[in-house]
Scaffold this active site. Structure first.
Site, PDB file in Angstrom:
ATOM      1  N   TRP A 102       0.818  -1.217   0.000  1.00  0.00           N
ATOM      2  CA  TRP A 102       0.000   0.000   0.000  1.00  0.00           C
ATOM      3  C   TRP A 102       0.850   1.264   0.000  1.00  0.00           C
ATOM      4  CZ3 TRP A 102      -4.308  -0.204  -2.196  1.00  0.00           C
ATOM      5  CH2 TRP A 102      -5.118  -1.334  -2.074  1.00  0.00           C
ATOM      6  N   ASP A 174      -1.626   6.478   6.598  1.00  0.00           N
ATOM      7  CA  ASP A 174      -2.711   5.703   5.987  1.00  0.00           C
ATOM      8  C   ASP A 174      -3.119   4.623   6.979  1.00  0.00           C
ATOM      9  OD1 ASP A 174      -4.356   3.995   4.622  1.00  0.00           O
ATOM     10  OD2 ASP A 174      -2.915   3.508   3.034  1.00  0.00           O
ATOM     11  N   LYS A 198     -12.430  -1.498   6.007  1.00  0.00           N
ATOM     12  CA  LYS A 198     -11.732  -2.489   6.824  1.00  0.00           C
ATOM     13  C   LYS A 198     -12.239  -2.451   8.262  1.00  0.00           C
ATOM     14  CE  LYS A 198      -8.849  -2.855   3.208  1.00  0.00           C
ATOM     15  NZ  LYS A 198      -7.981  -1.959   2.481  1.00  0.00           N
TER      16      LYS A 198
HETATM   17  C1  PLP Z   1      -7.458  -1.291   1.399  1.00  0.00           C
HETATM   18  C2  PLP Z   1      -6.398  -0.280   1.588  1.00  0.00           C
HETATM   19  C3  PLP Z   1      -6.263   0.827   0.743  1.00  0.00           C
HETATM   20  C4  PLP Z   1      -7.130   1.030  -0.474  1.00  0.00           C
HETATM   21  O1  PLP Z   1      -8.439   1.276  -0.176  1.00  0.00           O
HETATM   22  P1  PLP Z   1      -9.506   1.513  -1.362  1.00  0.00           P
HETATM   23  O2  PLP Z   1     -10.684   1.989  -0.612  1.00  0.00           O
HETATM   24  O3  PLP Z   1      -9.690   0.238  -2.076  1.00  0.00           O
HETATM   25  O4  PLP Z   1      -8.945   2.570  -2.254  1.00  0.00           O
HETATM   26  C5  PLP Z   1      -5.281   1.742   1.018  1.00  0.00           C
HETATM   27  N1  PLP Z   1      -4.442   1.583   2.047  1.00  0.00           N
HETATM   28  C6  PLP Z   1      -4.527   0.532   2.879  1.00  0.00           C
HETATM   29  C7  PLP Z   1      -3.578   0.412   4.017  1.00  0.00           C
HETATM   30  C8  PLP Z   1      -5.505  -0.435   2.675  1.00  0.00           C
HETATM   31  O5  PLP Z   1      -5.583  -1.491   3.498  1.00  0.00           O
END
Ligand code: PLP
Length: 362
Positions: A102, A174, A198
């Site tokens: 990521w 993030d 998540k």
């Molecule tokens: C799932 C995830 C993303 C991407 O999320 P989307 O909503 O699919 O764009 C970005 N960063 C992390 C750490 C993730 O787990």
């Protein structure tokens, strides 16, 4: 709660109580006779709900008043482009830690908007497994507009549990896969963002927690919908927000408060992760590819000693109601995502199943 248990990395399991409440309220929200999805986002009842969701998140994370809480479009990746466009000039230098899949995507997106994206260091392989280079070895810029990192790499199962003291630039994180999973000192961060699917709610939705001094810095070409300053001024209603996702996230925040908040979640999450790692470490049949100091408490990747058994494992797990265990296509193997909504009973059921599967095949 009984099986099925959903170990999907995202969109991920939601608390059963939240789904039941949403189901109950789906056709007639607050006795209105219509659905929350059919109500104007300007309707006082909706606005009240939206503000309560924000306040509940502020309470849960102890977010100080000099931070904006924004409800944004476009999930986690939307923020990969929103961040550089909002808080760095096109000619600024920005620092990124590349600790996994990521982080790498975030770096590639930042390169579109900022000319100097400096990768300070990142993932390393050690004898004890995947890890992150020691902070002493990072190549930090003296003048970075911000330092970006991903504290929980969802695919790699790698976590950076603390921000090293060497980092003096404003910190951007993030937290898509670990937000609300344990207590956090928000003030150590300039900006925290997370895609919702998540640990919060539906996909396509994101939360950005932005310190006030970062507002007003957007590049002139930043699309209005992604502009933090506009969204802050308009209370995240510059255009029609994802009202359903906002509502459902609000239900999850209420549920989290009922559970005792992030302090309690943090304890339960630590127990869940420990149960699973302890079992994996005690077995020769399974292994975890991550250095013990860098293991994620949310996403636990594991490998079978004999990968030819992978398909059998997944099939048998599914028959037991243990779903979503296939590893990410980039890394293979298995992965158990054990976010807030996964009860400890689910992890116990998984370990029991893994033990039985091992006994049957050795
Ligand atoms: C799932 C995830 C993303 C991407 O999320 P989307 O909503 O699919 O764009 C970005 N960063 C992390 C750490 C993730 O787990």
């Amino acid at each position: 709660m009984t099986a099925p248990y959903n170990f999907s990395a995202g969109p991920a399991m939601l608390p059963r109580a939240v789904l039941e409440r949403a189901q109950e309220e789906l056709r007639s929200w607050r006795g209105s006779g219509i659905s929350v999805m059919e109500i104007s986002h300007r309707d006082p009842a909706f606005v009240q709900m939206a503000l309560k969701a924000e306040q509940d998140l502020r309470d849960l994370m102890t977010i100080p008043d000099h931070y904006q809480v924004l409800f944004m479009h476009g999930g986690g990746r939307g923020q990969f482009s929103a961040v550089p466009q909002n808080i760095a000039g096109a000619n600024d230098t920005v620092d990124y830690l590349n600790s996994g899949v990521w982080s790498e995507f975030a770096i590639r997106e930042a390169q579109k908007f900022v000319s100097k994206v400096n990768v300070v260091g990142g993932a390393v392989n050690t004898e004890q497994g995947r890890a992150i280079a020691a902070a002493e070895d990072w190549q930090l810029s003296a003048d970075a507009a911000y330092f970006h990192y991903c504290p929980n790499e969802t695919v790699d199962g790698v976590a950076l549990h603390e921000i090293p003291a060497q980092v003096t630039a404003p910190v951007v994180a993030d937290m898509s896969s670990n937000i609300l999973s344990e207590p956090l000192n928000v003030e150590r961060y300039a900006l925290i963002y997370a895609g919702a699917q998540k640990n919060i709610g539906p996909s396509g939705f994101a939360i950005a927690i932005v310190r006030d001094d970062l507002l007003g810095r957007a590049q002139g070409t930043t699309s209005t919908i992604m502009d933090y300053t506009v969204q802050a001024k308009d209370k995240s209603m510059y255009n029609t927000p994802n009202t359903w996702a906002w509502y459902l996230s609000g239900l999850v925040f209420e549920w989290l408060k009922e559970q005792g908040g992030v302090a309690v979640m943090g304890q339960v999450n630590a127990r869940k992760a420990q149960l699973l790692y302890n079992y994996i470490d005690s077995s020769d049949f399974y292994s975890n590819p991550v250095h013990p100091d860098y293991r994620s408490k949310m996403n636990v990747p594991f490998l079978l000693a004999d990968p030819q058994r992978d398909d059998d494992f997944l099939k048998a797990a599914e028959q037991q109601g243990l779903l979503g265990l296939k590893g990410h296509r980039f890394v293979g193997g298995m992965r158990a995502s054990i976010y807030n909504a996964m009860p400890i009973e689910g992890v116990i059921a998984l370990v029991d199943f893994m033990r039985e599967f091992e006994q049957k095949h050795t």
